[in-house]
Scaffold this motif. Structure first.
Motif, PDB file in Angstrom:
ATOM      1  N   PHE A  32      40.898 -14.062  61.363  1.00 29.23           N
ATOM      2  CA  PHE A  32      39.512 -12.847  61.718  1.00 29.23           C
ATOM      3  C   PHE A  32      40.317 -11.594  61.068  1.00 29.23           C
ATOM      4  O   PHE A  32      39.432 -10.571  61.045  1.00 29.23           O
ATOM      5  CB  PHE A  32      40.227 -12.407  63.093  1.00 29.23           C
ATOM      6  CG  PHE A  32      39.257 -13.570  64.508  1.00 29.23           C
ATOM      7  CD1 PHE A  32      37.902 -14.190  64.208  1.00 29.23           C
ATOM      8  CD2 PHE A  32      40.312 -14.851  65.132  1.00 29.23           C
ATOM      9  CE1 PHE A  32      37.816 -14.540  65.327  1.00 29.23           C
ATOM     10  CE2 PHE A  32      40.334 -15.532  65.599  1.00 29.23           C
ATOM     11  CZ  PHE A  32      38.963 -15.239  65.669  1.00 29.23           C
ATOM     12  N   SER A 100      39.927  -2.393  61.759  1.00 28.59           N
ATOM     13  CA  SER A 100      38.776  -2.952  62.950  1.00 28.59           C
ATOM     14  C   SER A 100      38.807  -3.216  64.237  1.00 28.59           C
ATOM     15  O   SER A 100      39.907  -3.837  64.384  1.00 28.59           O
ATOM     16  CB  SER A 100      38.475  -4.235  61.908  1.00 28.59           C
ATOM     17  OG  SER A 100      37.367  -4.590  62.750  1.00 28.59           O
ATOM     18  N   GLY A 101      38.527  -2.642  65.140  1.00 25.14           N
ATOM     19  CA  GLY A 101      39.337  -2.924  65.987  1.00 25.14           C
ATOM     20  C   GLY A 101      38.095  -3.745  66.578  1.00 25.14           C
ATOM     21  O   GLY A 101      38.777  -4.689  67.963  1.00 25.14           O
ATOM     22  N   LYS A 102      37.483  -4.467  66.408  1.00 26.19           N
ATOM     23  CA  LYS A 102      36.434  -5.536  66.854  1.00 26.19           C
ATOM     24  C   LYS A 102      37.094  -6.728  66.574  1.00 26.19           C
ATOM     25  O   LYS A 102      37.532  -7.492  67.267  1.00 26.19           O
ATOM     26  CB  LYS A 102      35.276  -5.350  66.283  1.00 26.19           C
ATOM     27  CG  LYS A 102      34.082  -6.403  66.484  1.00 26.19           C
ATOM     28  CD  LYS A 102      33.305  -6.926  65.407  1.00 26.19           C
ATOM     29  CE  LYS A 102      32.027  -8.349  65.880  1.00 26.19           C
ATOM     30  NZ  LYS A 102      30.629  -7.991  65.525  1.00 26.19           N
ATOM     31  N   ALA A 103      37.705  -6.628  65.123  1.00 25.62           N
ATOM     32  CA  ALA A 103      38.806  -8.179  64.931  1.00 25.62           C
ATOM     33  C   ALA A 103      39.905  -7.886  65.200  1.00 25.62           C
ATOM     34  O   ALA A 103      40.099  -9.202  65.699  1.00 25.62           O
ATOM     35  CB  ALA A 103      38.878  -7.440  63.614  1.00 25.62           C
ATOM     36  N   ALA A 105      39.927  -6.455  68.908  1.00 22.58           N
ATOM     37  CA  ALA A 105      39.981  -7.256  69.857  1.00 22.58           C
ATOM     38  C   ALA A 105      39.220  -8.206  69.862  1.00 22.58           C
ATOM     39  O   ALA A 105      39.676  -9.195  71.478  1.00 22.58           O
ATOM     40  CB  ALA A 105      39.030  -6.298  70.335  1.00 22.58           C
ATOM     41  N   ILE A 106      38.699  -9.408  69.168  1.00 22.50           N
ATOM     42  CA  ILE A 106      38.654 -10.669  69.369  1.00 22.50           C
ATOM     43  C   ILE A 106      39.671 -11.689  69.061  1.00 22.50           C
ATOM     44  O   ILE A 106      40.328 -12.868  69.785  1.00 22.50           O
ATOM     45  CB  ILE A 106      37.359 -11.347  68.257  1.00 22.50           C
ATOM     46  CG1 ILE A 106      36.010 -10.145  68.370  1.00 22.50           C
ATOM     47  CG2 ILE A 106      37.404 -12.940  67.590  1.00 22.50           C
ATOM     48  CD1 ILE A 106      35.283 -10.886  67.114  1.00 22.50           C
ATOM     49  N   THR A 109      42.281 -11.401  72.294  1.00 23.07           N
ATOM     50  CA  THR A 109      41.687 -12.139  72.978  1.00 23.07           C
ATOM     51  C   THR A 109      41.613 -13.823  73.176  1.00 23.07           C
ATOM     52  O   THR A 109      41.998 -14.578  74.039  1.00 23.07           O
ATOM     53  CB  THR A 109      39.711 -12.166  73.422  1.00 23.07           C
ATOM     54  OG1 THR A 109      40.144 -10.318  73.417  1.00 23.07           O
ATOM     55  CG2 THR A 109      39.334 -12.911  74.327  1.00 23.07           C
TER      56      THR A 109
END
Length: 455
Positions: A32, A100-103, A105-106, A109
């Protein structure tokens, strides 16, 4: 002489969990974060180190057969909450990295989901495994026939997933078909029937007998736990566990029994021993081999069986400092005629001990720990000196606290051995990485300063 092999498959559960968790977060981060321009060599080391450090702080891997699912979830939430902050904290210090906050977070999770699934699979699978196969059960006895003791026995019977096999009660006050005998009969029963854990109702035993029982458990590698009652208990080494709502007190193991700490200490041992072997022994061995051979016939290295971890035998290596003789189980004394001239120099400077860093690399010894004794000393003192066998709870060391405090060399009186054991036990019960470093530094200082009993 080799002692009986101890342990069950349980000792592998934590290492498996640790390796699985590290593998998951490493693989997922590589997947990721591949577009975030990270230096993955540094990041993976940082991530693994901080994960283990957090686990130590929150006691993440301290999950036992009686731990509740709620406690496990609490540990998971704590671990991942702090780990999330640690991951985020890496990016401001990585100049080329793209946050990257999205990366993140994924990554968090999916990591959380996989690790939770694996942890619960292991937890519930082991419970079912114990019930269906009756394997990995621990044999237990209870001292006392009190209402609390009876309640604990009912917990053992009703919760087979805890994995305890109740063998019976011992009591001086009550007579009952389930009472196997008096407290004085306990020791022989425990040894003959391979009892693993002794539960003790404190209102059924005197302080003198309790102290004797704790010493017996130490010397024979048995676990002793206490059923609390109205008496006051003073011990910083007591902790409380709950079997459902039933409280049980037990003596806490030392830091050196923590799998994470053992892993850290083992990593230090490997690095340190490799440095000594490559930087020192690589050129010192040929030189000493020539000098040893020139003075006397025989091998360059002396190999001798010694009791190690759990009293398992290993072969301890030294540079040969004596003439070849048939009295290898006799310790060296002052002006010992068996010692060669080269041997006197090596013993005075402790150079003869350096090959033991190969033992450290092989995993038989640690850099710091109780010095390995002769088998003859084990036989002579195991039953004469209290807590003597505690020193076998950890790997023996190339150097140790007792050694740097001056208690090394020939044993002339029982007090010499008593003082050794006192410092060995203190080291085991109060270990820290700082203590290890201090002992190593003091050992080097003592080598150059010289020691009176180094002969």
């Amino acid at each position: 002489m080799v002692a009986r092999q101890k342990g069950r498959y349980s000792k592998y559960i934590r290492p498996i969990n640790i390796l699985f968790d590290l593998m998951v977060i490493t693989i997922l981060s590589l997947f990721f974060f591949q577009e975030l321009k990270l230096n993955f060599s540094y990041y993976v080391v940082y991530q693994s180190f901080t994960w283990i450090l957090i686990a130590i702080i929150v006691k993440y891997y301290e999950v036992f057969r009686f731990t509740t699912p709620v406690e496990i979830i609490t540990k998971l939430v704590k671990q991942f909450s702090i780990f999330l902050l640690v991951v985020i904290a890496f990016f401001p210090f990585a100049k080329t990295a793209i946050f990257s906050g999205k990366a993140i977070a994924i990554f968090m999770t999916i990591s959380f989901a996989i690790i939770v699934a694996f942890k619960y699979f292991m937890f519930f699978y082991l419970k079912k495994y114990r019930i269906l196969t009756k394997n990995n059960f621990r044999n237990a006895v209870i001292i006392g026939y009190t209402p609390e003791a009876i309640r604990l026995k009912e917990v053992f019977d009703n919760r087979q997933d805890y994995g305890y096999r109740f063998q019976g009660y011992f009591s001086d006050k009550k007579q009952n078909p389930e009472v196997l005998g008096k407290i004085e009969d306990l020791k022989s029963f425990v040894i003959e029937n391979r009892t693993d854990e002794i539960y003790c109702s404190l209102n059924e035993i005197s302080n003198e007998k309790l102290k004797d029982l704790v010493d017996f458990a130490d010397e024979n590698g048995k676990t002793i736990k206490f059923i609390p009652d109205t008496k006051e208990i003073y011990s910083k080494n007591l902790k409380i566990d709950y079997y459902e709502l039933f409280p049980v007190l037990s003596l806490q193991k030392t830091e050196l029994h923590n799998p994470l700490i053992k892993g850290i200490k083992r990593a230090f041992d490997i690095v340190f021993s490799l440095l000594v072997i490559t930087l020192l022994l690589s050129w010192l061995i040929p030189i000493l081999a020539i000098l040893i051979k020139l003075e006397s016939k025989g091998p360059v290295f002396f190999k001798q069986g010694r009791p190690g971890l759990d009293e398992q035998e290993f072969f301890c290596y030294k540079f040969r400092s004596m003439q070849v003789n048939g009295f290898t189980e006799k310790e060296a004394s002052k002006n010992d005629p068996r010692v060669t001239k080269m041997g006197k120099f090596m013993r005075k400077t402790s150079i003869d001990e350096l090959p033991q860093f190969f033992n450290v690399l092989f995993g038989d010894m640690s850099v710091v720990g109780p010095r390995p004794h002769l088998w003859s000393q084990n036989k002579a003192y195991a039953n004469r000196i209290k807590k003597y066998m505690v020193r076998h709870y950890v790997k023996p060391g190339v150097t140790g606290l007792a050694q740097v405090k001056g208690f090394r060399g020939e044993i002339e009186t029982d007090d010499d051995m008593i003082n050794r054991i006192k410092f060995d036990v203190f080291y085991i019960e109060n270990w820290s990485i700082v203590m290890d470093i201090k002992i190593i530094i003091q050992t080097v200082v003592n080598i150059f300063k010289g020691e009176e009993k180094a002969y």
